[in-house]
Design an enzyme around this catalytic site. Structure first.
Site, PDB file in Angstrom:
ATOM      1  N   ALA A  66       0.869  -1.176   0.000  1.00 48.41           N
ATOM      2  CA  ALA A  66       0.000   0.000   0.000  1.00 48.41           C
ATOM      3  C   ALA A  66       0.903   1.221   0.000  1.00 48.41           C
ATOM      4  O   ALA A  66       2.061   1.153   0.425  1.00 48.41           O
ATOM      5  CB  ALA A  66      -0.880  -0.022   1.246  1.00 48.41           C
ATOM      6  N   GLY A 111       0.614  -4.972   0.986  1.00 52.50           N
ATOM      7  CA  GLY A 111      -0.583  -5.029   0.144  1.00 52.50           C
ATOM      8  C   GLY A 111      -0.323  -5.699  -1.197  1.00 52.50           C
ATOM      9  O   GLY A 111      -1.252  -6.211  -1.829  1.00 52.50           O
ATOM     10  N   GLU A 114      -0.706  -9.308  -0.493  1.00 48.40           N
ATOM     11  CA  GLU A 114      -2.150  -9.519  -0.259  1.00 48.40           C
ATOM     12  C   GLU A 114      -2.898  -9.583  -1.599  1.00 48.40           C
ATOM     13  O   GLU A 114      -3.791 -10.407  -1.790  1.00 48.40           O
ATOM     14  CB  GLU A 114      -2.703  -8.396   0.636  1.00 48.40           C
ATOM     15  CG  GLU A 114      -2.111  -8.464   2.043  1.00 48.40           C
ATOM     16  CD  GLU A 114      -2.537  -7.318   2.929  1.00 48.40           C
ATOM     17  OE1 GLU A 114      -2.186  -6.162   2.613  1.00 48.40           O
ATOM     18  OE2 GLU A 114      -3.222  -7.554   3.932  1.00 48.40           O
ATOM     19  N   GLU A 134       4.630  -5.174   7.312  1.00 54.48           N
ATOM     20  CA  GLU A 134       3.897  -4.081   7.966  1.00 54.48           C
ATOM     21  C   GLU A 134       4.336  -3.802   9.402  1.00 54.48           C
ATOM     22  O   GLU A 134       4.297  -2.656   9.847  1.00 54.48           O
ATOM     23  CB  GLU A 134       2.383  -4.367   7.949  1.00 54.48           C
ATOM     24  CG  GLU A 134       1.733  -4.192   6.586  1.00 54.48           C
ATOM     25  CD  GLU A 134       1.728  -5.460   5.750  1.00 54.48           C
ATOM     26  OE1 GLU A 134       2.509  -6.397   6.060  1.00 54.48           O
ATOM     27  OE2 GLU A 134       0.956  -5.523   4.791  1.00 54.48           O
TER      28      GLU A 134
HETATM   29  N1  CO8 Z   1       4.580   3.090  -0.780  1.00 53.00           N
HETATM   30  C1  CO8 Z   1       4.963   4.262  -1.318  1.00 53.00           C
HETATM   31  N2  CO8 Z   1       6.097   4.410  -2.009  1.00 53.00           N
HETATM   32  C2  CO8 Z   1       6.884   3.325  -2.126  1.00 53.00           C
HETATM   33  C3  CO8 Z   1       6.553   2.071  -1.600  1.00 53.00           C
HETATM   34  C4  CO8 Z   1       5.329   1.979  -0.883  1.00 53.00           C
HETATM   35  N3  CO8 Z   1       4.887   0.825  -0.370  1.00 53.00           N
HETATM   36  N4  CO8 Z   1       7.545   1.202  -1.872  1.00 53.00           N
HETATM   37  C5  CO8 Z   1       8.456   1.881  -2.577  1.00 53.00           C
HETATM   38  N5  CO8 Z   1       8.064   3.158  -2.748  1.00 53.00           N
HETATM   39  C6  CO8 Z   1       8.763   4.250  -3.443  1.00 53.00           C
HETATM   40  C7  CO8 Z   1       9.955   4.764  -2.650  1.00 53.00           C
HETATM   41  O1  CO8 Z   1       9.541   5.677  -1.672  1.00 53.00           O
HETATM   42  C8  CO8 Z   1      10.775   5.377  -3.750  1.00 53.00           C
HETATM   43  O2  CO8 Z   1      10.197   6.611  -4.105  1.00 53.00           O
HETATM   44  P1  CO8 Z   1      11.123   7.938  -4.282  1.00 53.00           P
HETATM   45  O3  CO8 Z   1      12.036   7.568  -5.434  1.00 53.00           O
HETATM   46  O4  CO8 Z   1      10.158   9.001  -4.613  1.00 53.00           O
HETATM   47  O5  CO8 Z   1      11.870   8.095  -3.002  1.00 53.00           O
HETATM   48  C9  CO8 Z   1      10.547   4.445  -4.925  1.00 53.00           C
HETATM   49  O6  CO8 Z   1       9.332   3.741  -4.650  1.00 53.00           O
HETATM   50  C10 CO8 Z   1      11.650   3.409  -5.100  1.00 53.00           C
HETATM   51  O7  CO8 Z   1      11.792   2.716  -3.883  1.00 53.00           O
HETATM   52  P2  CO8 Z   1      13.178   2.570  -3.111  1.00 53.00           P
HETATM   53  O8  CO8 Z   1      14.088   3.713  -3.443  1.00 53.00           O
HETATM   54  O9  CO8 Z   1      12.884   2.329  -1.662  1.00 53.00           O
HETATM   55  O10 CO8 Z   1      13.756   1.245  -3.813  1.00 53.00           O
HETATM   56  P3  CO8 Z   1      14.815   0.210  -3.201  1.00 53.00           P
HETATM   57  O11 CO8 Z   1      15.226  -0.658  -4.304  1.00 53.00           O
HETATM   58  O12 CO8 Z   1      15.857   0.916  -2.417  1.00 53.00           O
HETATM   59  O13 CO8 Z   1      13.942  -0.664  -2.128  1.00 53.00           O
HETATM   60  C11 CO8 Z   1      12.028  -1.901  -1.389  1.00 53.00           C
HETATM   61  C12 CO8 Z   1      12.908  -1.485  -2.579  1.00 53.00           C
HETATM   62  C13 CO8 Z   1      12.821  -2.831  -0.454  1.00 53.00           C
HETATM   63  C14 CO8 Z   1      10.812  -2.646  -1.933  1.00 53.00           C
HETATM   64  C15 CO8 Z   1      11.572  -0.629  -0.605  1.00 53.00           C
HETATM   65  O14 CO8 Z   1      11.032   0.312  -1.530  1.00 53.00           O
HETATM   66  C16 CO8 Z   1      10.552  -0.867   0.460  1.00 53.00           C
HETATM   67  O15 CO8 Z   1      10.871  -1.378   1.519  1.00 53.00           O
HETATM   68  N6  CO8 Z   1       9.280  -0.485   0.177  1.00 53.00           N
HETATM   69  C17 CO8 Z   1       8.219  -0.559   1.141  1.00 53.00           C
HETATM   70  C18 CO8 Z   1       7.764  -1.990   1.345  1.00 53.00           C
HETATM   71  C19 CO8 Z   1       6.674  -2.058   2.408  1.00 53.00           C
HETATM   72  O16 CO8 Z   1       6.888  -1.798   3.584  1.00 53.00           O
HETATM   73  N7  CO8 Z   1       5.446  -2.426   1.990  1.00 53.00           N
HETATM   74  C20 CO8 Z   1       4.322  -2.551   2.878  1.00 53.00           C
HETATM   75  C21 CO8 Z   1       3.539  -1.276   2.908  1.00 53.00           C
HETATM   76  S1  CO8 Z   1       2.255  -1.305   4.117  1.00 53.00           S
HETATM   77  C22 CO8 Z   1       1.047  -2.189   3.391  1.00 53.00           C
HETATM   78  O17 CO8 Z   1       1.138  -2.641   2.280  1.00 53.00           O
HETATM   79  C23 CO8 Z   1      -0.184  -2.364   4.230  1.00 53.00           C
HETATM   80  C24 CO8 Z   1      -1.325  -2.948   3.404  1.00 53.00           C
HETATM   81  C25 CO8 Z   1      -2.625  -2.826   4.153  1.00 53.00           C
HETATM   82  C26 CO8 Z   1      -3.086  -1.418   4.199  1.00 53.00           C
HETATM   83  C27 CO8 Z   1      -4.298  -1.247   4.992  1.00 53.00           C
HETATM   84  C28 CO8 Z   1      -4.706   0.212   5.029  1.00 53.00           C
HETATM   85  C29 CO8 Z   1      -5.168   0.705   6.320  1.00 53.00           C
END
Ligand code: CO8
Length: 260
Positions: A66, A111, A114, A134
């Protein structure tokens, strides 16, 4: 007008939907959740579509979760609403009367996992990484992940992935039953499309019967599940495709299913 975050293309009865926010690793913001919901609803109604493939743009991510930036600003009421919009989408996919294959081309996190778990089959690139990170954000899965992971891979795997938050690689995901197949990244699209083509050529009413019996059966007791199976089985005797499939076997030829 802003471009849709979901791309759609059709090939021979297969609709490929692609989450198209590669700069954000295809993270699911509300607009994307709603676009996906509308796309799946339209595909369900389209008689020309017999199977779907869901994937993410680019080579790095299926969906990295998400949208964390969007969630960061939400109130509790808005967070609940966001969770419900996501859960509605996941349930729509899971209950779609046509098979949906997730083509997991990279990170499937939060997400994103999911979303992949709501699909009926999952083919992963050997480079994919899957997880429920998460807890690291002070959250838990909110699009049905605790429940689908539990049902798909069991309690031990669900607790391991959700409590520790660390992603697993594709080989371990296969071992856990989280994905159906792992293929070299370069072959992912061809292998997934082959599988989708096989589904698109199968008897649609029979596939629908399987989806109903397995998905609903997995959510109730054995007695009710067996009743679902018998009801679906009996219903298929009223279909032309059942006559065609059995006749084709006896006549030693390939069946031509017509969705009737
Ligand atoms: N949301 C928003 N932006 C994201 C997300 C995300 N989940 N994942 C990556 N991005 C963005 C980064 O912020 C970055 O943007 P910018 O260039 O503008 O800074 C761009 O994508 C590229 O990402 P990275 O630079 O971080 O790329 P890396 O290769 O260094 O890392 C990873 C890749 C390991 C995948 C890393 O991006 C990461 O850890 N992402 C987040 C993963 C995560 O925690 N996902 C779970 C999110 S919570 C969720 O899904 C809950 C679902 C239920 C919701 C219920 C609602 C109430």
């Amino acid at each position: 007008m802003t471009a849709s975050p979901v791309l759609s293309r059709d090939t021979d009865g297969v609709r490929v939907l692609t989450v198209d926010r590669p700069d954000k690793l295809n993270a699911l913001n509300r607009q994307t959740l709603e676009a996906l919901d509308a796309a799946f609803a339209a595909a369900a109604e389209d008689a020309g579509i017999r199977a779907l493939v869901l994937t993410g743009s680019g080579s790095k991510a299926f969906v990295a979760g998400a949208d964390i930036a969007e969630m960061n600003g939400l109130t509790a009421i808005e967070g609940r609403e966001f969770s419900l919009v996501g859960q509605r989408l996941m349930r729509r996919i899971e209950r779609l009367p046509k098979p949906v294959v997730a083509m997991v081309n990279g990170y499937a996190l939060g997400g994103g996992l999911e979303l992949a778990m709501a699909c009926h089959l999952r083919v992963a690139a050997d480079s994919a990484r899957l997880g429920q990170p998460e807890v690291g954000l002070g959250l838990i899965p909110g699009f049905g992940g605790t429940q689908r992971l539990l049902r798909l891979a069991g309690r031990a795997a669900a607790l391991e992935l959700c409590l520790l938050g660390a992603p697993v690689d594709a080989a371990r995901a296969l071992q856990l039953g989280l994905v159906n197949r792992v293929v070299p990244a370069a072959e992912l699209e061809a292998e997934t499309m082959k599988l989708a083509a096989q589904l698109a050529a199968a008897a649609p009413l029979a596939l629908r019967g399987v989806l109903d019996a397995v998905v609903l059966g997995g959510e109730c007791g054995i007695e009710e599940g067996l009743q679902f199976e018998t009801a679906q089985f009996a219903l298929l005797f009223a279909s032309e495709d059942m006559r065609e499939g059995t006749a084709a076997f006896l006549e030693k030829r390939k069946p031509q299913f017509r969705n009737r």
